[in-house]
Design a protein around this motif. Structure first.
Motif, PDB file in Angstrom:
ATOM      1  N   HIS A   1      21.579  33.119  38.875  1.00 14.39           N
ATOM      2  CA  HIS A   1      20.678  33.696  37.827  1.00 14.39           C
ATOM      3  C   HIS A   1      21.164  33.342  36.450  1.00 14.39           C
ATOM      4  CE1 HIS A   1      18.319  36.556  35.364  1.00 14.39           C
ATOM      5  NE2 HIS A   1      19.531  36.863  34.848  1.00 14.39           N
ATOM      6  N   PHE A   2      22.319  33.086  36.250  1.00 16.90           N
ATOM      7  CA  PHE A   2      22.709  32.673  34.771  1.00 16.90           C
ATOM      8  C   PHE A   2      22.323  31.489  34.439  1.00 16.90           C
ATOM      9  CE2 PHE A   2      26.517  35.735  35.073  1.00 16.90           C
ATOM     10  CZ  PHE A   2      25.839  36.958  34.760  1.00 16.90           C
ATOM     11  N   LYS A   3      22.126  30.552  35.597  1.00 15.10           N
ATOM     12  CA  LYS A   3      21.739  29.141  35.118  1.00 15.10           C
ATOM     13  C   LYS A   3      20.197  28.837  35.073  1.00 15.10           C
ATOM     14  CE  LYS A   3      25.387  27.276  38.137  1.00 15.10           C
ATOM     15  NZ  LYS A   3      25.809  26.816  39.449  1.00 15.10           N
ATOM     16  N   THR A   4      19.226  30.113  35.244  1.00 13.99           N
ATOM     17  CA  THR A   4      17.818  29.966  35.192  1.00 13.99           C
ATOM     18  C   THR A   4      17.353  29.841  33.608  1.00 13.99           C
ATOM     19  OG1 THR A   4      17.538  32.201  35.235  1.00 13.99           O
ATOM     20  CG2 THR A   4      17.765  30.993  37.387  1.00 13.99           C
TER      21      THR A   4
ATOM     22  N   ARG B   1      14.682  31.462  32.620  1.00 15.76           N
ATOM     23  CA  ARG B   1      14.445  32.809  32.412  1.00 15.76           C
ATOM     24  C   ARG B   1      15.546  33.430  31.628  1.00 15.76           C
ATOM     25  NH1 ARG B   1      12.015  37.093  36.686  1.00 15.76           N
ATOM     26  NH2 ARG B   1      11.370  38.813  35.157  1.00 15.76           N
ATOM     27  N   HIS B   2      16.634  33.384  32.121  1.00 12.16           N
ATOM     28  CA  HIS B   2      17.916  34.227  31.595  1.00 12.16           C
ATOM     29  C   HIS B   2      18.158  33.285  30.370  1.00 12.16           C
ATOM     30  CE1 HIS B   2      21.754  36.133  31.342  1.00 12.16           C
ATOM     31  NE2 HIS B   2      22.342  34.753  31.301  1.00 12.16           N
ATOM     32  N   LYS B   3      18.078  32.016  30.144  1.00  9.74           N
ATOM     33  CA  LYS B   3      18.580  31.440  28.909  1.00  9.74           C
ATOM     34  C   LYS B   3      17.606  31.880  27.656  1.00  9.74           C
ATOM     35  CE  LYS B   3      20.938  27.834  31.396  1.00  9.74           C
ATOM     36  NZ  LYS B   3      21.004  26.292  31.527  1.00  9.74           N
ATOM     37  N   LYS B   4      16.187  31.990  28.211  1.00 10.25           N
ATOM     38  CA  LYS B   4      15.314  32.400  27.214  1.00 10.25           C
ATOM     39  C   LYS B   4      15.533  33.893  26.715  1.00 10.25           C
ATOM     40  CE  LYS B   4      11.088  29.817  27.971  1.00 10.25           C
ATOM     41  NZ  LYS B   4       9.719  29.950  28.703  1.00 10.25           N
ATOM     42  N   ARG B   5      15.914  34.671  27.661  1.00  7.24           N
ATOM     43  CA  ARG B   5      16.338  36.070  27.287  1.00  7.24           C
ATOM     44  C   ARG B   5      17.373  36.093  26.307  1.00  7.24           C
ATOM     45  NH1 ARG B   5      13.428  40.983  27.600  1.00  7.24           N
ATOM     46  NH2 ARG B   5      15.079  42.563  28.055  1.00  7.24           N
ATOM     47  N   ILE B   6      18.414  35.397  26.629  1.00  9.16           N
ATOM     48  CA  ILE B   6      19.696  35.474  25.908  1.00  9.16           C
ATOM     49  C   ILE B   6      19.233  34.887  24.398  1.00  9.16           C
ATOM     50  CG2 ILE B   6      21.808  34.220  25.159  1.00  9.16           C
ATOM     51  CD1 ILE B   6      22.607  34.248  28.210  1.00  9.16           C
TER      52      ILE B   6
END
Length: 119
Positions: free
Chosen positions: A77-80, A82-87
């Motif tokens: 999940h950390f590589k997705t 969606r997660h990077k946009k959220r960060i």
């Protein structure tokens, strides 16, 4: 050519099972996640064991407010994207709060301007 009307025994439309399941794990609002991220590390409590959550509640993404079943799934999940946009969204300016919405709707404290000197 006759026959029964096809609409006669149609049951009421109900919510699907997916909709009911989706509401089981409701996510926190952006403002609550932002406040949690800005807390110092000393104030963050370790995650308690919870049988109702995936992975006993031990594998959690704070930015996305999601629980995962194991470490491998969480690391994927950390590589997705969606997660990077959220960060990136959480590192930017603070999201709007309910107080901002109330003030914009005219429900906040009245602003009567600067006080004038009384004579």
């Amino acid at each position: 050519m006759g026959g029964k009307c096809p609409h006669r025994n149609v049951k009421k439309r109900r919510y699907s099972h997916k909709t009911a399941r989706r509401t089981k794990f409701e996510l926190k609002g952006d403002d609550m996640v932002y406040a949690q991220l800005n807390k110092p590390d000393e104030e963050r409590a370790p995650l308690p064991l919870d049988e109702d959550l995936p992975g006993m509640g031990q594998y959690y993404c704070l930015h996305c407010d999601r629980y995962f079943s194991n470490v491998a799934v969480r690391d994927e999940h950390f590589k997705t994207k969606r997660h990077k946009k959220r960060i990136k969204q959480m590192m930017g300016p603070a999201p709007h709060t309910q107080l901002d919405a109330d003030v914009a709707a005219g429900m906040g404290m009245p602003d009567n301007g600067p006080k004038l000197m009384s004579m």
